[in-house]
Structures are given as C-alpha cells and as structure tokens.
Design an enzyme around this catalytic site. Structure first.
Site, PDB file in Angstrom:
ATOM      1  N   SER A 158     -32.764  30.267 -18.940  1.00 40.09           N
ATOM      2  CA  SER A 158     -33.460  29.518 -17.894  1.00 40.09           C
ATOM      3  C   SER A 158     -33.965  30.488 -16.838  1.00 40.09           C
ATOM      4  CB  SER A 158     -32.544  28.478 -17.236  1.00 40.09           C
ATOM      5  OG  SER A 158     -31.737  29.074 -16.239  1.00 40.09           O
ATOM      6  N   TYR A 184     -23.603  31.727 -13.242  1.00 42.63           N
ATOM      7  CA  TYR A 184     -24.602  31.062 -14.090  1.00 42.63           C
ATOM      8  C   TYR A 184     -25.766  31.998 -14.370  1.00 42.63           C
ATOM      9  CZ  TYR A 184     -28.176  27.739 -15.618  1.00 42.63           C
ATOM     10  OH  TYR A 184     -29.161  27.086 -16.332  1.00 42.63           O
TER      11      TYR A 184
END
Length: 325
Positions: A158, A184
């Site tokens: 992402s 993340y």
C-alpha cells in the site's frame, strides 16, 4: 533500465476488477488467495474464479471458509494461519501433495495499525503477518510455482510503504518504542522489497513477482482504528457510509480489487516483474518530498535493500527459495 514506469494500460482509478479481467481466460489455472474470504481478497478471488481459475482460499476460521464458499462458486478452502509457521507448512505440504502446479499466488491477507503483539517467535505481528508469513508460504510453494511455467506472485502492499522503511537494527521493536503506523509502514515496505528480490530468481523459471497499492478502501482492515482515527482520514460520510472518490484514492471494493486482479492476470506484464503497481498500471517512482502521495519511493524498490531484507527474512523464518533450482 528500470521497468518501474507506467505502461499506459488503459485503466485508471475508476476501473473495477471486472473491467481489468475482461477478455482474459484463466481456465485450467490454479490460484491461491490469502485473505480471499474478505473485502479485496474476496472480490479478487471471485473475479479470478469467474474468469475460469480454480481458486483456493486458506483461512484461519470456519467463518472465513463459509464466507468464501458463499461468494465464490467452486472455491476450495483450507486452514492456515500466517502467524503460525507449522500451519503454513501443513497447508503448503497438503497442496504440494496433490501434484498441482500453482499459477497465481495472491498474497492479500494483512493487518493494519494493530496494538503491539508478537508471534510465538517474538516477531512483531504486522511484520509477521504481512511479510514473514507470506515469505514462508511462497518459499514452501516454490516447487508448484516453478512447475506452472509462468506463475505470478502478487503481494498486496500500500502507500503505507511511504511511512517507513525497514529498520534493520530493530525490526521487531525490541528496543525502540512501538508505533503502530511505523510498524505498518515497515511491513508494507517489506511487501514491495519482497517482490523486487523474488523476481530475480523467479524470472529464470517463469515466476514473476509484483507488489501493489489497491487504493484506500474502508473495510475490515481498519478494525483496529477508533472512530476518531477513521474520521480524521475523511473516509466516510456523516451517515457512516464509506466515501467513494477514486480521484482521491478512495475506492469501492470492486475498484480496490482491480489492481490485484490486473497484476495476477494482465498480458501486459508477461515479460515484466519486480514492479510496484497502482490503478491497474505500473506506478511511477516518486521523490520522498513530492507533494502527491501516489507512486513508489525509490528505497522500496532498491535491489540492495531488497536482498538485505531477503537475508533477514531467511534468518527469521529458517526457509529460503533455492536460487539455482
């Protein structure tokens, strides 16, 4: 010459998974889709099956298997937990025992911005789930990928990769303070670097690797966020419904799954690998001080960093892909 530049695929942020699969026949192909029981993975698995592929969805729970079976005609399900090495090994061994080749491995499962947690080996959970589990799974399934003579390994990253690179000195937050977004970002950078490193040995055997940004899709991935955090992203209407505005990277599930399916099936990628994609095309390399957030940072596709992460991943998991076989 780098292959990391747009191909002018003809698709854009508004394209759906059904749009990009049009005209593609996957009859006789076998696809494994992690996370294929929910949201983007479920939509991608459904569309791949609709194009003729036999889809296998590994899940941690019976509820996940039921969801997949209710949505994807003819789907095969099995038990697997990406944070449990023994579970991954058992799943891979069961698959290899069937003698089938594997044409598409879509590594879609993931977690985001979770409280600090660790797997049984002490590895930080987001790195363990998003990267190390898929690294192990890909390694264990390697013989079936090679046997396909034209397989693809697709890792869902992402734009979160822009948050943080790999901290090789403290990858598991053993000494530094835990930050759920940095963790993340590190795991999403790992997804991109994995595709870079995997494509080199893979290309010799017709196995090509890709990573991608699907777009911002409000769904189960955000389950660890508070209402205040979600609202700070401007991701939903006052009614609570998700905002869909592809020009601002806010997509529906059907739009978000498009780049997963494009990477897994597009004829345009037949001779290209190791690239990061978005909006169903290869993305541009962007400077880290660019005002826009699209594209991929150079550090995430750096071959030397990718090889360093590969070596660390081998050390952390105890598995590797035989480069010469």
């Amino acid at each position: 010459m780098t292959q990391q530049h747009p191909l002018n695929s003809g698709f854009d942020a508004y394209s759906t998974a059904m749009d990009v699969i049009a005209g593609v026949n996957l009859s006789g192909k076998v696809a494994i889709v992690t996370g294929g029981h929910s949201n983007l993975g479920l939509e991608a698995a459904r569309v791949l099956a609709g194009a003729g592929a036999h889809v296998i969805v590994p899940t941690r729970s019976e509820a996940g298997a039921v969801q997949a079976k209710e949505t994807i005609p003819g789907v095969e399900t099995a038990t697997m937990d990406l944070m449990d090495p023994a579970s991954i090994d058992a799943f891979a061994e069961d698959f290899l025992s069937t003698g089938r080749s594997l044409d598409i491995l879509l590594n879609s499962a993931g977690i985001m911005a979770t409280p600090l947690a660790r797997d049984a080996s002490g590895n930080e959970a987001q790195l363990s789930t998003n990267h190390l589990g898929h690294f192990r799974l890909t390694s264990r399934l390697w013989p079936a990928l090679v046997a396909a003579k034209g397989a693809r390994v697709v890792s869902v990253s992402s734009r979160g990769h822009q948050i943080a690179g790999i901290d090789f000195d403290d990858v598991n937050f053993d000494r530094r303070d835990y930050d759920k977004w940095v963790a993340y970002g590190q795991s999403k950078t790992a997804n991109v670097l994995f595709a870079v490193a995997l494509d080199e040995p893979g290309a010799q055997h017709g196995v090509r690797a890709y990573s991608l940004h699907p777009g911002s899709v409000l769904g189960p991935l955000a389950r660890h966020l508070t209402d205040e955090e979600i609202d700070s992203f401007g991701a939903r209407h006052a009614s609570g419904e998700a905002i869909v505005a592809p020009d601002r990277d806010m997509k529906s599930t059907e739009q978000g799954a498009s780049t997963l399916v494009w990477c897994a099936s597009s004829p345009l990628l037949r001779d290209i690998g190791g690239v990061y994609c978005e909006n169903s095309d290869v993305a541009r390399v962007m400077p880290e001080d660019a005002p826009e957030r699209f594209g991929v940072f150079a550090r995430a596709i750096d071959p030397e960093i990718a090889e360093r992460l590969w070596a660390l991943s081998v050390d952390m998991t105890g598995v590797d892909i035989p480069k010469g076989e």
